[in-house]
Enzyme design. Structure first.
Site, PDB file in Angstrom:
ATOM      1  N   ASP A   5     -30.774 -62.157  19.179  1.00  0.00           N
ATOM      2  CA  ASP A   5     -31.595 -63.045  18.346  1.00  0.00           C
ATOM      3  C   ASP A   5     -32.008 -64.299  19.119  1.00  0.00           C
ATOM      4  OD1 ASP A   5     -32.866 -63.912  16.059  1.00  0.00           O
ATOM      5  OD2 ASP A   5     -31.132 -63.648  14.763  1.00  0.00           O
ATOM      6  N   ASP A  54     -38.062 -61.311   9.174  1.00  0.00           N
ATOM      7  CA  ASP A  54     -36.965 -61.638   8.262  1.00  0.00           C
ATOM      8  C   ASP A  54     -37.351 -61.331   6.821  1.00  0.00           C
ATOM      9  OD1 ASP A  54     -34.994 -62.325   9.979  1.00  0.00           O
ATOM     10  OD2 ASP A  54     -35.320 -64.480   9.886  1.00  0.00           O
TER      11      ASP A  54
HETATM   12  C1  GLA Z   1     -32.242 -64.578  12.174  1.00  0.00           C
HETATM   13  C2  GLA Z   1     -32.441 -63.079  12.114  1.00  0.00           C
HETATM   14  C3  GLA Z   1     -31.725 -62.522  10.905  1.00  0.00           C
HETATM   15  C4  GLA Z   1     -30.264 -62.858  10.990  1.00  0.00           C
HETATM   16  C5  GLA Z   1     -30.071 -64.362  11.118  1.00  0.00           C
HETATM   17  C6  GLA Z   1     -28.626 -64.717  11.385  1.00  0.00           C
HETATM   18  O1  GLA Z   1     -32.895 -65.225  11.141  1.00  0.00           O
HETATM   19  O2  GLA Z   1     -33.802 -62.773  12.098  1.00  0.00           O
HETATM   20  O3  GLA Z   1     -31.916 -61.134  10.822  1.00  0.00           O
HETATM   21  O4  GLA Z   1     -29.697 -62.194  12.087  1.00  0.00           O
HETATM   22  O5  GLA Z   1     -30.854 -64.896  12.168  1.00  0.00           O
HETATM   23  O6  GLA Z   1     -28.434 -66.057  11.520  1.00  0.00           O
END
Ligand code: GLA
Length: 731
Positions: A472, A542
């Site tokens: 990420d 997301d």
């Molecule tokens: C980002 C990712 C999510 C999740 C969060 C965790 O927003 O896109 O899928 O993994 O971080 O903090």
């Protein structure tokens, strides 16, 4: 031969199966762009006469005749006042360059790019053309690799300082194409967090138009991609000229329409706030741009990109392999989990056919919320007493693979790492370090920082049986500065960061070849071909709402294949939109991606768990098709109320078609969905997917031609947000 130099006409001809790209050498000196489009045998037009022979020329006072020349790689300041592809600042303050032809080479295969991700193939041919400017001593080598079967040409440019003094590169495109017309539409992919990559198509107008990023990442807002389309271009017809950048940082993609009605399309590093100091003897290579021409509309352009990325960009052994069906705990628990909770989700998911359990954020340091611990990649034994190794073992015992989330490029100010190395983040001395999501970005232009990341991530991966990593990156750059760079190199930082990142990703993915890596950046904030070179799938957004996802994924497929799109079934009401959609629709949409779940499986009813089992059984059956089939977009959710697509196996023996409806229109009869890509002369047995409400409908046979001309009969919609999914098998 994909590339040839014709001595008589002084033309370089680059041919793919369905396209030609022609460059012409004028007076043995000037490199002119002649043509890019449908395949032609030769190109007899004398471009110089065409562009400079206008009858009123004698009366124009301001323009130089060279201002109209279609240049192959225009430099600044010597007869072309349009936007240049390369801009060099010399030690005497001059920015003028006159790049003229010196030599060329045609070779088999494709050399790798220096420190950058790039397409690869032993099959293709590469043309290198050297241009040079005598006064500054700067040399520019243009690289063209032709992928015949993909109708693609990969381009990049290398600047070498062959002079005696320092120079600074102020702008360097990866590709630039001068079209002799401007009656195009321009298509870009734009959006925001949780609303990534919507298609925007509009007519070109005189002047500059395009997209770019200053976020330090390719970004949620704009994709490093631009296409020019003929006015009549649709999914199936017309010209589409795609230009995609294999890069994950600041970029620019623009089309400039000149006073004469020509168009200069260019893509490359973002020139704003960029410069690169090149000492005598040094070289600098631009990222790669991949150009795809389709004379059969956008659908063909997309399918050529999809195949190219899968076969000639992704280095992962998973590039062409079906991926495990996963369950991720993020939306199920956020930071609030312990080992028992995770195991209970894993157990329920396993029963429903899931193959991989992924532990998301919150397993390290003291991370009970997003305000600390990034950088401290040590398991939090309060939550997981047996460590990551212990949890992985237990998950494996349940019959599931185990995967783990990292955010390796970041540091929380409240972390051991930051307390030990406050200088390791991107910052400007004596300025506030602006936090976003309570975090700062590690300075990956530093070798020691990159080495730390490599060793910290490797240590965790070595410590347990980890089959999957979600990588990420959750904030954009600000206060851009680096403690190790001298003042004259500060504007190099964003690109040096990308070079550092690529080294880190290359080292780790090569060190752990059996691990499946998924890229992520606050959802789809770095969904680009640069990341795909290392990680064959990227979390698409997301936003996990099925209706939003049908839009985001639909537009993402303009450039990227379904197999690259991380897509999950999540709980309802949806956490981002509050919308409640049927589980079968959520599954039908996620099946156009890598397919998985992101919910607390222990909270599902028996009916839902039974449905989940039917979904996973079905997806296991269609996995190879969804992985390697050809995607045909049928109905755009940006143009109407519904979205539809189908995926057809390479031999056209099998296909899966999906239709996603939004709001129900009352008192409407069933409809026909016209398919595409099938074998016209074959008959297909059609059955509804077993997890859908129509699964009891007896299967029936229809001709491929009939399915494409008349269409698949689809039962009338009963409720909002329903979907239909069918499997077709040649009989
Ligand atoms: C980002 C990712 C999510 C999740 C969060 C965790 O927003 O896109 O899928 O993994 O971080 O903090």
């Amino acid at each position: 031969m994909a590339i040839l130099f014709d001595e008589a006409t002084r033309q370089f001809r680059l041919h793919t199966d369905a396209s030609s790209y022609i460059i012409r050498l004028l007076d043995g000196k000037y490199l002119l762009h002649a043509y890019w489009g449908a395949r032609v045998r030769a190109y007899k037009t004398d471009v110089y006469a065409r562009f400079c022979g206008a009858p009123e020329e004698a009366f124009t006072l301001q323009e130089m005749p060279t201002d109209r020349l279609p240049q192959e790689f225009p430099a600044f300041g010597h007869g072309d006042s349009r936007m240049p592809a390369v801009h060099i600042l010399q030690v005497n303050g001059s920015r003028v360059s006159d790049l003229t032809y010196r030599a060329h080479r045609i070779t088999k295969g494709k050399p790798p790019l220096e420190g950058l991700p790039a397409t690869f193939s032993d099959e293709c041919e590469t043309l290198e053309i050297d241009l040079a400017d005598d006064v500054s001593g700067v040399r520019v080598t243009l690289m063209y690799s032709v992928f015949e079967a993909y109708n693609a040409i990969a381009r990049s440019a290398v600047v070498t300082n062959a002079g005696a003094a320092d120079v600074r590169i102020e702008k360097l495109d990866s590709a630039c194409v001068d079209f002799d017309r401007s009656d195009f539409d321009i298509l870009t992919l734009s959006g925001a967090w949780a609303r990534e990559r919507a298609p925007y198509r509009r007519a070109l107008v005189p002047g500059a138009q395009g997209v770019g990023s200053l976020h330090g990442a390719s970004g949620h807002q704009q994709s490093p991609f631009v296409a020019l389309l003929s006015k009549d271009a649709t999914e199936t017809n017309g010209d589409a000229y795609g230009m995609a950048l294999v890069y994950s940082g600041n970029f620019e993609a623009c089309a400039d329409v000149s006073q004469f009605g020509q168009t200069r399309a260019h893509i490359g590093l973002q020139p704003f706030d960029f410069s690169w100091l090149l000492a005598p003897g040094e070289r600098f290579q631009s990222p790669e741009a991949v150009l795809v021409y389709s004379g059969e509309g956008l659908g063909r352009m997309s399918r050529d990109y999809h195949r190219l990325w899968q076969n000639c960009l992704m280095r992962s052994s998973f590039a062409n392999k079906p991926r495990p069906i996963l369950i991720n705990n993020w939306e199920a628990t956020y930071f609030g989990f312990d080992e028992e909770k995770l195991l209970s989700i894993a157990r329920a998911a396993k029963k429903a056919g899931v193959e991989l359990f992924v532990l998301d954020d919150g397993w390290f340091g003291k991370r009970d919320s997003d305000n600390c611990s990034l950088g401290d990649w040590v398991c939090d034994t309060r939550k997981l007493p047996g460590g990551i190794g212990g949890l992985a073992e237990k998950i494996n015992k349940e019959g599931l693979l185990f995967g783990l989330w990292f955010e390796p490029e970041m540091v929380s100010p409240d972390s051991e790492l930051y307390r030990a190395h406050p200088d390791w983040c991107i910052h400007v001395k004596n300025r506030e370090r602006l936090e976003a999501r309570h975090q700062l970005i590690l300075d990956l232009s530093r070798e020691d920082v990159c080495d730390y990341i490599i060793s910290a991530v490797s240590a965790v991966l070595q410590s347990a049986n980890i089959a999957y990593v979600k990588w990420d990156m959750n904030r954009n750059m600000s206060d851009i500065g680096g403690a190790q760079l001298p003042p004259e190199r500060q504007r190099e930082l964003p690109h040096r960061y990308m070079l550092g990142l690529y080294r880190v990703m290359k080292t780790i993915t090569e060190r752990f070849p059996s691990v499946l890596f998924e890229g992520c950046a606050g959802g789809g904030g770095r969904f680009d071909a640069g990341i795909l070179a290392y990680m064959p799938q990227i979390w698409c957004s997301d936003n996990t709402d099925a209706i939003c996802r049908s839009q985001i994924q639909y537009a993402t497929t303009l450039v990227f294949p379904p197999s690259a799109m991380g897509a999950h079934v999540s709980a309802v009401p949806n956490h981002q939109t509050g919308r409640t959609t049927p589980m079968e629709t959520r599954a039908a949409v996620a099946m156009c991606g890598t397919f998985g779940y992101e919910l607390d499986a222990t909270k599902l009813s028996d009916d839902e768990l039974a449905q989940m089992k039917k979904q996973t059984d079905f997806f296991k059956e269609i996995k190879p098709l969804m992985q390697n089939g050809a995607l045909y977009r049928l109905r755009s959710p940006f143009e109407g109320d519904d979205a539809a697509w189908c995926v057809v196996s390479p031999d056209k023996a099998r296909a899966v078609a999906t239709l996603v409806k939004t709001l129900k229109r009352v008192h409407m009869q069933g409809e026909r969905l016209r398919l595409d890509g099938l074998d016209k002369s074959a008959d297909y047995a059609v059955r509804f997917a077993p997890f859908t409400a129509q699964s009891d409908t007896p299967s029936f046979v229809m001709g491929g031609d009939e399915l494409m001309a008349s269409g698949l009969p689809v039962p009338a919609q009963r409720f909002d947000f329903e979907s239909r999914m069918v499997v077709l098998e040649r009989v």
